[in-house]
Write a protein that holds these residues in place. Structure first.
Motif, PDB file in Angstrom:
ATOM      1  N   PRO A  79      -1.860  -0.072 -29.546  1.00 47.98           N
ATOM      2  CA  PRO A  79      -1.334  -1.256 -30.246  1.00 47.98           C
ATOM      3  C   PRO A  79       0.066  -1.605 -29.769  1.00 47.98           C
ATOM      4  O   PRO A  79       0.903  -0.727 -29.551  1.00 47.98           O
ATOM      5  CB  PRO A  79      -1.323  -0.816 -31.713  1.00 47.98           C
ATOM      6  CG  PRO A  79      -2.178   0.397 -31.781  1.00 47.98           C
ATOM      7  CD  PRO A  79      -2.043   1.055 -30.450  1.00 47.98           C
ATOM      8  N   LYS A  80       0.315  -2.886 -29.604  1.00 50.94           N
ATOM      9  CA  LYS A  80       1.638  -3.392 -29.250  1.00 50.94           C
ATOM     10  C   LYS A  80       1.948  -4.553 -30.182  1.00 50.94           C
ATOM     11  O   LYS A  80       1.126  -5.456 -30.360  1.00 50.94           O
ATOM     12  CB  LYS A  80       1.653  -3.856 -27.789  1.00 50.94           C
ATOM     13  CG  LYS A  80       3.013  -4.296 -27.288  1.00 50.94           C
ATOM     14  CD  LYS A  80       2.966  -4.635 -25.808  1.00 50.94           C
ATOM     15  CE  LYS A  80       4.349  -4.988 -25.276  1.00 50.94           C
ATOM     16  NZ  LYS A  80       4.319  -5.296 -23.824  1.00 50.94           N
ATOM     17  N   ALA A  81       3.106  -4.508 -30.798  1.00 51.67           N
ATOM     18  CA  ALA A  81       3.477  -5.553 -31.762  1.00 51.67           C
ATOM     19  C   ALA A  81       4.684  -6.328 -31.249  1.00 51.67           C
ATOM     20  O   ALA A  81       5.708  -5.735 -30.907  1.00 51.67           O
ATOM     21  CB  ALA A  81       3.777  -4.941 -33.118  1.00 51.67           C
ATOM     22  N   GLU A  82       4.544  -7.639 -31.194  1.00 58.18           N
ATOM     23  CA  GLU A  82       5.652  -8.512 -30.818  1.00 58.18           C
ATOM     24  C   GLU A  82       5.705  -9.690 -31.782  1.00 58.18           C
ATOM     25  O   GLU A  82       4.690 -10.352 -32.011  1.00 58.18           O
ATOM     26  CB  GLU A  82       5.479  -9.022 -29.379  1.00 58.18           C
ATOM     27  CG  GLU A  82       5.689  -7.938 -28.326  1.00 58.18           C
ATOM     28  CD  GLU A  82       5.644  -8.493 -26.910  1.00 58.18           C
ATOM     29  OE1 GLU A  82       5.316  -9.692 -26.769  1.00 58.18           O
ATOM     30  OE2 GLU A  82       5.941  -7.740 -25.962  1.00 58.18           O
ATOM     31  N   ASN A  83       6.883  -9.877 -32.355  1.00 56.29           N
ATOM     32  CA  ASN A  83       7.082 -10.959 -33.330  1.00 56.29           C
ATOM     33  C   ASN A  83       6.083 -10.879 -34.482  1.00 56.29           C
ATOM     34  O   ASN A  83       5.573 -11.894 -34.960  1.00 56.29           O
ATOM     35  CB  ASN A  83       6.976 -12.326 -32.629  1.00 56.29           C
ATOM     36  CG  ASN A  83       7.998 -12.489 -31.520  1.00 56.29           C
ATOM     37  OD1 ASN A  83       9.145 -12.086 -31.665  1.00 56.29           O
ATOM     38  ND2 ASN A  83       7.570 -13.060 -30.397  1.00 56.29           N
ATOM     39  N   GLY A  84       5.803  -9.650 -34.904  1.00 56.48           N
ATOM     40  CA  GLY A  84       4.921  -9.448 -36.044  1.00 56.48           C
ATOM     41  C   GLY A  84       3.448  -9.587 -35.737  1.00 56.48           C
ATOM     42  O   GLY A  84       2.617  -9.462 -36.637  1.00 56.48           O
ATOM     43  N   LYS A  85       3.090  -9.821 -34.471  1.00 58.17           N
ATOM     44  CA  LYS A  85       1.690 -10.006 -34.095  1.00 58.17           C
ATOM     45  C   LYS A  85       1.198  -8.785 -33.324  1.00 58.17           C
ATOM     46  O   LYS A  85       1.860  -8.294 -32.412  1.00 58.17           O
ATOM     47  CB  LYS A  85       1.537 -11.262 -33.237  1.00 58.17           C
ATOM     48  CG  LYS A  85       0.084 -11.583 -32.882  1.00 58.17           C
ATOM     49  CD  LYS A  85      -0.005 -12.860 -32.059  1.00 58.17           C
ATOM     50  CE  LYS A  85      -1.460 -13.159 -31.690  1.00 58.17           C
ATOM     51  NZ  LYS A  85      -1.576 -14.379 -30.855  1.00 58.17           N
ATOM     52  N   LEU A  86      -0.001  -8.299 -33.692  1.00 54.03           N
ATOM     53  CA  LEU A  86      -0.570  -7.112 -33.066  1.00 54.03           C
ATOM     54  C   LEU A  86      -1.406  -7.496 -31.848  1.00 54.03           C
ATOM     55  O   LEU A  86      -2.185  -8.442 -31.876  1.00 54.03           O
ATOM     56  CB  LEU A  86      -1.462  -6.368 -34.068  1.00 54.03           C
ATOM     57  CG  LEU A  86      -2.084  -5.061 -33.561  1.00 54.03           C
ATOM     58  CD1 LEU A  86      -1.019  -3.977 -33.458  1.00 54.03           C
ATOM     59  CD2 LEU A  86      -3.219  -4.618 -34.485  1.00 54.03           C
ATOM     60  N   PRO A 137       5.743   2.703 -35.334  1.00 55.88           N
ATOM     61  CA  PRO A 137       5.851   1.571 -36.266  1.00 55.88           C
ATOM     62  C   PRO A 137       4.614   0.676 -36.246  1.00 55.88           C
ATOM     63  O   PRO A 137       4.227   0.134 -37.292  1.00 55.88           O
ATOM     64  CB  PRO A 137       7.087   0.816 -35.761  1.00 55.88           C
ATOM     65  CG  PRO A 137       7.875   1.824 -35.006  1.00 55.88           C
ATOM     66  CD  PRO A 137       6.885   2.774 -34.412  1.00 55.88           C
ATOM     67  N   GLU A 138       3.993   0.509 -35.061  1.00 57.21           N
ATOM     68  CA  GLU A 138       2.794  -0.350 -34.985  1.00 57.21           C
ATOM     69  C   GLU A 138       1.696   0.160 -35.915  1.00 57.21           C
ATOM     70  O   GLU A 138       0.981  -0.627 -36.535  1.00 57.21           O
ATOM     71  CB  GLU A 138       2.262  -0.391 -33.543  1.00 57.21           C
ATOM     72  CG  GLU A 138       3.221  -0.982 -32.528  1.00 57.21           C
ATOM     73  CD  GLU A 138       4.092   0.058 -31.869  1.00 57.21           C
ATOM     74  OE1 GLU A 138       4.570  -0.196 -30.741  1.00 57.21           O
ATOM     75  OE2 GLU A 138       4.312   1.133 -32.464  1.00 57.21           O
ATOM     76  N   PHE A 139       1.562   1.492 -36.006  1.00 57.82           N
ATOM     77  CA  PHE A 139       0.521   2.068 -36.866  1.00 57.82           C
ATOM     78  C   PHE A 139       0.913   1.978 -38.334  1.00 57.82           C
ATOM     79  O   PHE A 139       0.056   1.810 -39.209  1.00 57.82           O
ATOM     80  CB  PHE A 139       0.256   3.525 -36.467  1.00 57.82           C
ATOM     81  CG  PHE A 139      -0.857   3.672 -35.475  1.00 57.82           C
ATOM     82  CD1 PHE A 139      -2.071   4.235 -35.834  1.00 57.82           C
ATOM     83  CD2 PHE A 139      -0.699   3.234 -34.158  1.00 57.82           C
ATOM     84  CE1 PHE A 139      -3.104   4.365 -34.916  1.00 57.82           C
ATOM     85  CE2 PHE A 139      -1.724   3.371 -33.230  1.00 57.82           C
ATOM     86  CZ  PHE A 139      -2.931   3.932 -33.615  1.00 57.82           C
ATOM     87  N   GLU A 190      -5.112  -3.758 -39.952  1.00 57.69           N
ATOM     88  CA  GLU A 190      -5.711  -4.555 -38.877  1.00 57.69           C
ATOM     89  C   GLU A 190      -6.310  -3.648 -37.805  1.00 57.69           C
ATOM     90  O   GLU A 190      -7.393  -3.924 -37.285  1.00 57.69           O
ATOM     91  CB  GLU A 190      -4.657  -5.474 -38.260  1.00 57.69           C
ATOM     92  CG  GLU A 190      -5.229  -6.452 -37.238  1.00 57.69           C
ATOM     93  CD  GLU A 190      -4.187  -7.400 -36.686  1.00 57.69           C
ATOM     94  OE1 GLU A 190      -4.494  -8.100 -35.694  1.00 57.69           O
ATOM     95  OE2 GLU A 190      -3.059  -7.440 -37.230  1.00 57.69           O
ATOM     96  N   ILE A 191      -5.614  -2.558 -37.482  1.00 58.27           N
ATOM     97  CA  ILE A 191      -6.138  -1.612 -36.498  1.00 58.27           C
ATOM     98  C   ILE A 191      -7.437  -0.994 -37.002  1.00 58.27           C
ATOM     99  O   ILE A 191      -8.434  -0.901 -36.271  1.00 58.27           O
ATOM    100  CB  ILE A 191      -5.095  -0.512 -36.204  1.00 58.27           C
ATOM    101  CG1 ILE A 191      -3.881  -1.112 -35.493  1.00 58.27           C
ATOM    102  CG2 ILE A 191      -5.693   0.614 -35.359  1.00 58.27           C
ATOM    103  CD1 ILE A 191      -2.699  -0.159 -35.406  1.00 58.27           C
ATOM    104  N   ALA A 192      -7.450  -0.571 -38.274  1.00 61.25           N
ATOM    105  CA  ALA A 192      -8.644   0.042 -38.856  1.00 61.25           C
ATOM    106  C   ALA A 192      -9.820  -0.926 -38.876  1.00 61.25           C
ATOM    107  O   ALA A 192     -10.987  -0.507 -38.781  1.00 61.25           O
ATOM    108  CB  ALA A 192      -8.342   0.527 -40.276  1.00 61.25           C
ATOM    109  N   GLY A 193      -9.528  -2.211 -38.974  1.00 59.14           N
ATOM    110  CA  GLY A 193     -10.594  -3.205 -38.989  1.00 59.14           C
ATOM    111  C   GLY A 193     -11.352  -3.297 -37.670  1.00 59.14           C
ATOM    112  O   GLY A 193     -12.444  -3.874 -37.613  1.00 59.14           O
ATOM    113  N   ARG A 194     -10.801  -2.724 -36.606  1.00 60.19           N
ATOM    114  CA  ARG A 194     -11.464  -2.754 -35.302  1.00 60.19           C
ATOM    115  C   ARG A 194     -12.155  -1.435 -34.970  1.00 60.19           C
ATOM    116  O   ARG A 194     -12.632  -1.244 -33.858  1.00 60.19           O
ATOM    117  CB  ARG A 194     -10.433  -3.073 -34.219  1.00 60.19           C
ATOM    118  CG  ARG A 194      -9.644  -4.341 -34.516  1.00 60.19           C
ATOM    119  CD  ARG A 194      -8.829  -4.797 -33.338  1.00 60.19           C
ATOM    120  NE  ARG A 194      -7.931  -5.882 -33.705  1.00 60.19           N
ATOM    121  CZ  ARG A 194      -7.299  -6.654 -32.834  1.00 60.19           C
ATOM    122  NH1 ARG A 194      -7.486  -6.465 -31.544  1.00 60.19           N
ATOM    123  NH2 ARG A 194      -6.478  -7.616 -33.240  1.00 60.19           N
ATOM    124  N   ALA A 195     -12.197  -0.511 -35.933  1.00 64.17           N
ATOM    125  CA  ALA A 195     -12.773   0.813 -35.692  1.00 64.17           C
ATOM    126  C   ALA A 195     -14.088   0.991 -36.441  1.00 64.17           C
ATOM    127  O   ALA A 195     -14.252   0.489 -37.554  1.00 64.17           O
ATOM    128  CB  ALA A 195     -11.788   1.893 -36.118  1.00 64.17           C
TER     129      ALA A 195
END
Length: 453
Positions: free
Chosen positions: A151-158, A212-214, A220-225
């Motif tokens: 995961p990479k977060a920029e400007n609040g977007k994953l 921090p991304e996690f 949102e990450i869990a929604g892709r697993a």
């Protein structure tokens, strides 16, 4: 049906269905393994320089962590003496410098998450989302090509990107792996089997640093697993475990709310408080994977010291003692699946039934044999090259004991409302390396089971 036929059928069925699994979340530990193949004369000289009396004490009993060179060398001797893997946090800066000066023979991907990501994503081509505590350039370069994402977060977007595309230059997290072959001799010790000692010399993984991304985007990450594997808790201590445990439990609650089965890959955990805390949360996992040293350490804190001693008394490990320990753990925690792996055979205790559990163990055993034989498995087609590795003959006695005690047939038995599944392994007599074989076994069995079911 013969075991060779069952192996062949299991491999074909799992390979055919791997594409149906979906994304797998892997957290939390990834590092760089600096592997040193031990030389007996060199090791003896180092012990004599420090002082045999100081070092040999720790060959009998492992310290809680490594605070000096004597404890490092003694812990290495402990692993050689018992033929068992162990991992301890190296707190001392001078000892870390000593290990760096000692050097290494090769660098590899390390950490349970890193090894599993390269296997599941880079070999099996199953999409994985990996937690990488520090994405250094060296670390990123050790990831295989394939559907491996961080995961990479920029400007609040994953955003999910391959580690090589993360474009960061964070710290190197190095763990020093001291490997020895079966029959390795030093002083009066002779290794009963090949294995290694691991000195964890970074401050991120031992403290289970969670990016921090996690923390900020986990829902949102869990929604892709569709599946998840959690590992890397083994070097926590009573001083630092509370915060990462709270975050892990939050992650478990989110994953469980989405009906994502989660596997805990257990590893030898020195601190009893941490072990007790793991037992307390184990019921929130679908599955746990461990070996005899790890299962014995759990039995100890559960008050089953006699059973713990039985687990470490024989070679091969007494399968009746293993089954008894797994039953106690299942009854205490309500975890639905316990996967036990040892040299020569695997067992799985599940509260559900079907030959797919046994077949997933066979697939895992084939993958482990391929890794031991080849060192690095580059494609799933390479796994089939382990078919010519013979099935462990000593497992026949184990199978006969299980048949006599539980009426096991074709590797499956019913016991106390659970299914017990058995698989004899294929043993490579001179493996290229032992690092990562346990992670290969557990992740392949867990993922293979869901591929078949």
């Amino acid at each position: 049906m013969s075991w060779d036929a069952l192996y062949s059928s299991a491999f074909d069925r799992v390979r055919k269905n791997l594409g149906k699994i979906g994304g797998i979340l892997l957290a939390y530990n990834t590092n760089i393994d600096a592997i040193k193949y031990l030389d007996g004369n060199d090791l003896e000289r180092r012990v004599e320089t420090v002082g045999e009396d100081e070092v040999l004490h720790y060959a009998g009993e492992l310290p809680r962590m490594v605070e000096n060179v004597g404890q490092l060398l003694g812990s290495i001797l402990w692993s050689i003496k018992h033929g068992k893997a162990a991992e301890l946090f190296v707190e001392s800066c001078s000892t870390r410098f000593y290990m760096r000066e000692w050097g290494w023979d090769e660098l590899r991907m390390g950490g349970q998450v890193g090894i599993m990501a390269n296997l599941l994503g880079g070999v099996y081509n199953v999409p994985v989302i990996a937690h990488v505590p520090q994405v250094s350039r060296l670390q990123a370069g050790l990831f295989k090509d394939g559907p491996i994402y961080v995961p990479k977060a920029e400007n609040g977007k994953l955003e999910l990107v391959h580690p090589k595309e993360f474009q960061a230059d964070e710290e190197n997290c190095i763990h020093y792996i001291y490997e020895f072959p079966r029959g390795f001799r030093v002083f009066d010790f002779e290794a009963p089997r090949e294995n290694r000692f691991i000195g964890a010399a970074d401050d991120y993984n031992p403290n289970v640093y969670i990016r921090p991304e996690f923390r900020e985007h986990f829902e949102e990450i869990a929604g892709r697993a569709r599946l998840a594997i959690i590992s890397g808790l083994q070097t926590l201590t009573r001083k630092n475990y509370r915060e990462p445990f709270e975050e892990m439990v939050r992650h478990l609650e989110i994953l469980n709310a989405r009906d994502v089965p989660v596997h805990l890959e257990f590893a030898f955990t020195q601190d009893e408080i941490v072990r007790r805390s793991l037992i307390d949360v184990l019921g929130q996992f679908h599955s746990v994977g461990l070996n005899e040293v790890e299962l014995a350490s759990i039995m100890e804190v559960m008050g089953e010291k006699g059973l713990a001693e039985k687990l470490l008394a024989d070679d091969p490990v007494d399968p009746i003692a293993v089954t008894g320990a797994m039953l106690r753990l299942a009854e205490r925690t309500s975890v639905r699946r316990i996967h036990f792996h040892t040299y020569g055979y695997y067992l799985a205790l599940t509260d559900y039934k079907g030959d797919f559990v046994r077949d997933a163990l066979l697939f895992a055993a084939l993958a482990a044999a391929a890794k031991a034989k080849l060192g690095d498995v580059r494609s799933i087609d390479a796994v089939v090259k382990a078919m010519d590795v013979p099935v462990n003959e000593r497992a026949k006695t184990v199978e006969e004991r299980l048949a006599g005690e539980y009426g096991m047939k074709n590797g499956i038995a019913d016991i106390n409302g659970y299914q017990l599944s058995f698989a004899p392994t294929k043993v490579v007599t001179r493996p290229k390396s032992t690092v990562g074989i346990g992670d290969t076994i557990s992740s392949s069995a867990f993922v293979g089971e869901f591929a078949l079911h």
